[in-house]
Design a protein around this motif. Structure first.
Motif, PDB file in Angstrom:
ATOM      1  N   GLY A  90       0.790  -1.227   0.000  1.00 44.67           N
ATOM      2  CA  GLY A  90       0.000   0.000   0.000  1.00 44.67           C
ATOM      3  C   GLY A  90       0.821   1.274   0.000  1.00 44.67           C
ATOM      4  N   ILE A  91       2.135   1.165   0.034  1.00 42.50           N
ATOM      5  CA  ILE A  91       3.016   2.338   0.042  1.00 42.50           C
ATOM      6  C   ILE A  91       3.479   2.578  -1.397  1.00 42.50           C
ATOM      7  N   PRO A  92       3.103   3.738  -1.978  1.00 42.22           N
ATOM      8  CA  PRO A  92       3.484   4.001  -3.370  1.00 42.22           C
ATOM      9  C   PRO A  92       4.999   4.004  -3.559  1.00 42.22           C
ATOM     10  N   ALA A  93       5.423   3.686  -4.764  1.00 43.79           N
ATOM     11  CA  ALA A  93       6.849   3.703  -5.087  1.00 43.79           C
ATOM     12  C   ALA A  93       7.430   5.069  -4.781  1.00 43.79           C
ATOM     13  N   SER A  94       8.561   5.100  -4.104  1.00 47.17           N
ATOM     14  CA  SER A  94       9.210   6.361  -3.747  1.00 47.17           C
ATOM     15  C   SER A  94      10.377   6.682  -4.668  1.00 47.17           C
ATOM     16  N   GLY A  95      10.879   5.665  -5.377  1.00 45.07           N
ATOM     17  CA  GLY A  95      12.062   5.855  -6.206  1.00 45.07           C
ATOM     18  C   GLY A  95      13.346   5.940  -5.400  1.00 45.07           C
ATOM     19  N   LYS A  96      13.238   5.718  -4.105  1.00 44.54           N
ATOM     20  CA  LYS A  96      14.401   5.843  -3.223  1.00 44.54           C
ATOM     21  C   LYS A  96      15.182   4.536  -3.121  1.00 44.54           C
ATOM     22  N   SER A  97      16.480   4.681  -2.941  1.00 47.71           N
ATOM     23  CA  SER A  97      17.333   3.529  -2.647  1.00 47.71           C
ATOM     24  C   SER A  97      17.208   3.207  -1.168  1.00 47.71           C
ATOM     25  N   VAL A  98      17.251   1.933  -0.845  1.00 42.11           N
ATOM     26  CA  VAL A  98      17.223   1.511   0.547  1.00 42.11           C
ATOM     27  C   VAL A  98      18.443   0.651   0.835  1.00 42.11           C
ATOM     28  N   VAL A  99      18.900   0.753   2.073  1.00 48.26           N
ATOM     29  CA  VAL A  99      19.992  -0.079   2.583  1.00 48.26           C
ATOM     30  C   VAL A  99      19.479  -0.622   3.906  1.00 48.26           C
ATOM     31  N   VAL A 100      19.224  -1.932   3.954  1.00 47.91           N
ATOM     32  CA  VAL A 100      18.555  -2.529   5.105  1.00 47.91           C
ATOM     33  C   VAL A 100      19.396  -3.659   5.697  1.00 47.91           C
ATOM     34  N   PRO A 101      19.812  -3.506   6.957  1.00 52.75           N
ATOM     35  CA  PRO A 101      20.495  -4.612   7.623  1.00 52.75           C
ATOM     36  C   PRO A 101      19.512  -5.770   7.849  1.00 52.75           C
ATOM     37  N   VAL A 102      20.032  -6.981   7.772  1.00 57.76           N
ATOM     38  CA  VAL A 102      19.192  -8.162   7.959  1.00 57.76           C
ATOM     39  C   VAL A 102      19.992  -9.246   8.675  1.00 57.76           C
ATOM     40  N   ILE A 103      19.294  -9.965   9.544  1.00 59.83           N
ATOM     41  CA  ILE A 103      19.879 -11.163  10.140  1.00 59.83           C
ATOM     42  C   ILE A 103      18.905 -12.300   9.908  1.00 59.83           C
ATOM     43  N   PRO A 120      14.622  -8.450   8.861  1.00 62.91           N
ATOM     44  CA  PRO A 120      15.164  -7.199   8.350  1.00 62.91           C
ATOM     45  C   PRO A 120      14.859  -6.063   9.330  1.00 62.91           C
ATOM     46  N   ASP A 121      15.633  -5.017   9.278  1.00 60.66           N
ATOM     47  CA  ASP A 121      15.384  -3.824  10.097  1.00 60.66           C
ATOM     48  C   ASP A 121      14.223  -3.074   9.451  1.00 60.66           C
ATOM     49  N   ARG A 122      13.008  -3.460   9.820  1.00 60.83           N
ATOM     50  CA  ARG A 122      11.810  -2.902   9.176  1.00 60.83           C
ATOM     51  C   ARG A 122      11.619  -1.416   9.438  1.00 60.83           C
ATOM     52  N   LEU A 123      11.964  -0.943  10.613  1.00 53.36           N
ATOM     53  CA  LEU A 123      11.792   0.477  10.900  1.00 53.36           C
ATOM     54  C   LEU A 123      12.663   1.311   9.963  1.00 53.36           C
ATOM     55  N   SER A 124      13.928   0.959   9.868  1.00 50.83           N
ATOM     56  CA  SER A 124      14.838   1.664   8.974  1.00 50.83           C
ATOM     57  C   SER A 124      14.335   1.585   7.533  1.00 50.83           C
ATOM     58  N   TRP A 125      13.891   0.427   7.132  1.00 53.84           N
ATOM     59  CA  TRP A 125      13.389   0.184   5.780  1.00 53.84           C
ATOM     60  C   TRP A 125      12.222   1.124   5.482  1.00 53.84           C
ATOM     61  N   MET A 126      11.242   1.174   6.373  1.00 47.78           N
ATOM     62  CA  MET A 126      10.059   2.011   6.161  1.00 47.78           C
ATOM     63  C   MET A 126      10.402   3.498   6.236  1.00 47.78           C
ATOM     64  N   GLN A 127      11.358   3.864   7.087  1.00 43.51           N
ATOM     65  CA  GLN A 127      11.809   5.260   7.137  1.00 43.51           C
ATOM     66  C   GLN A 127      12.449   5.675   5.823  1.00 43.51           C
ATOM     67  N   GLN A 128      13.228   4.781   5.251  1.00 40.47           N
ATOM     68  CA  GLN A 128      13.940   5.108   4.013  1.00 40.47           C
ATOM     69  C   GLN A 128      13.007   5.315   2.823  1.00 40.47           C
ATOM     70  N   ILE A 129      11.849   4.652   2.829  1.00 42.19           N
ATOM     71  CA  ILE A 129      10.914   4.857   1.716  1.00 42.19           C
ATOM     72  C   ILE A 129       9.845   5.892   2.053  1.00 42.19           C
ATOM     73  N   GLY A 130       9.978   6.516   3.207  1.00 47.02           N
ATOM     74  CA  GLY A 130       9.068   7.590   3.590  1.00 47.02           C
ATOM     75  C   GLY A 130       7.742   7.136   4.162  1.00 47.02           C
ATOM     76  N   ALA A 131       7.634   5.862   4.560  1.00 44.11           N
ATOM     77  CA  ALA A 131       6.377   5.346   5.103  1.00 44.11           C
ATOM     78  C   ALA A 131       6.191   5.751   6.570  1.00 44.11           C
ATOM     79  N   VAL A 132       7.278   5.950   7.292  1.00 41.65           N
ATOM     80  CA  VAL A 132       7.240   6.421   8.685  1.00 41.65           C
ATOM     81  C   VAL A 132       8.384   7.417   8.880  1.00 41.65           C
ATOM     82  N   ARG A 133       8.236   8.235   9.904  1.00 42.92           N
ATOM     83  CA  ARG A 133       9.282   9.236  10.191  1.00 42.92           C
ATOM     84  C   ARG A 133      10.005   8.861  11.455  1.00 42.92           C
TER      85      ARG A 133
END
Length: 133
Positions: A90-103, A120-133
């Motif tokens: 449901g989050i529109p494409a942002s065109g942004k690059s993401v760098v997400v740590p994962v274990i 994956p670090d979901r908070l960082s991921w969602m922040q990077q695409i502008g879904a959360v601040r």
């Protein structure tokens, strides 16, 4: 056997990212996946989850930084890099690059992945695409 298990997980991750799909040939039919706080998934549900991810994030690549094998399990730590080019949950494409740590970790039996955990670090991921601040 430990090195073969590590190679299996390495190849599964690299080939999945290269082909943009779950490589089911590496998994048993009754495979189970645990992704972060999501409900447990069977192989078909995991494939759907991965299909959604690869449709939303192009140029996905993982860099594995650590792998540890013991008994029938392989643990890994890495970084996923991708471009948010399609709608994601449901989050529109942002065109942004993401760098997400994962274990993650995998359980292996007879050369096949039986169970998969990935956080994956979901908070960082969602922040990077502008879904959360």
């Amino acid at each position: 056997m430990l090195e073969e298990n590590k190679a299996l997980i390495h190849d599964f991750l690299m080939k999945s990212n290269k082909e943009g799909r779950t490589i089911v040939e590496f998994c048993v039919p009754n495979f189970t996946a645990h992704i972060g706080a999501s409900p447990t998934m069977n192989l078909q549900e995991f494939q759907k989850f991965q299909t959604n991810y690869y449709a939303s994030f192009s140029e996905s690549q993982i860099t594995l930084e650590d792998m540890i094998a013991e008994d029938d399990k392989v643990a890994f730590r890495g970084v996923v890099r991708a471009m948010h080019t399609g709608e994601f949950n449901g989050i529109p494409a942002s065109g942004k690059s993401v760098v997400v740590p994962v274990i993650g970790m995998a359980k292996i039996t007879n050369g096949k992945i039986v169970e998969w955990w990935n956080s994956p670090d979901r908070l960082s991921w969602m922040q990077q695409i502008g879904a959360v601040r």
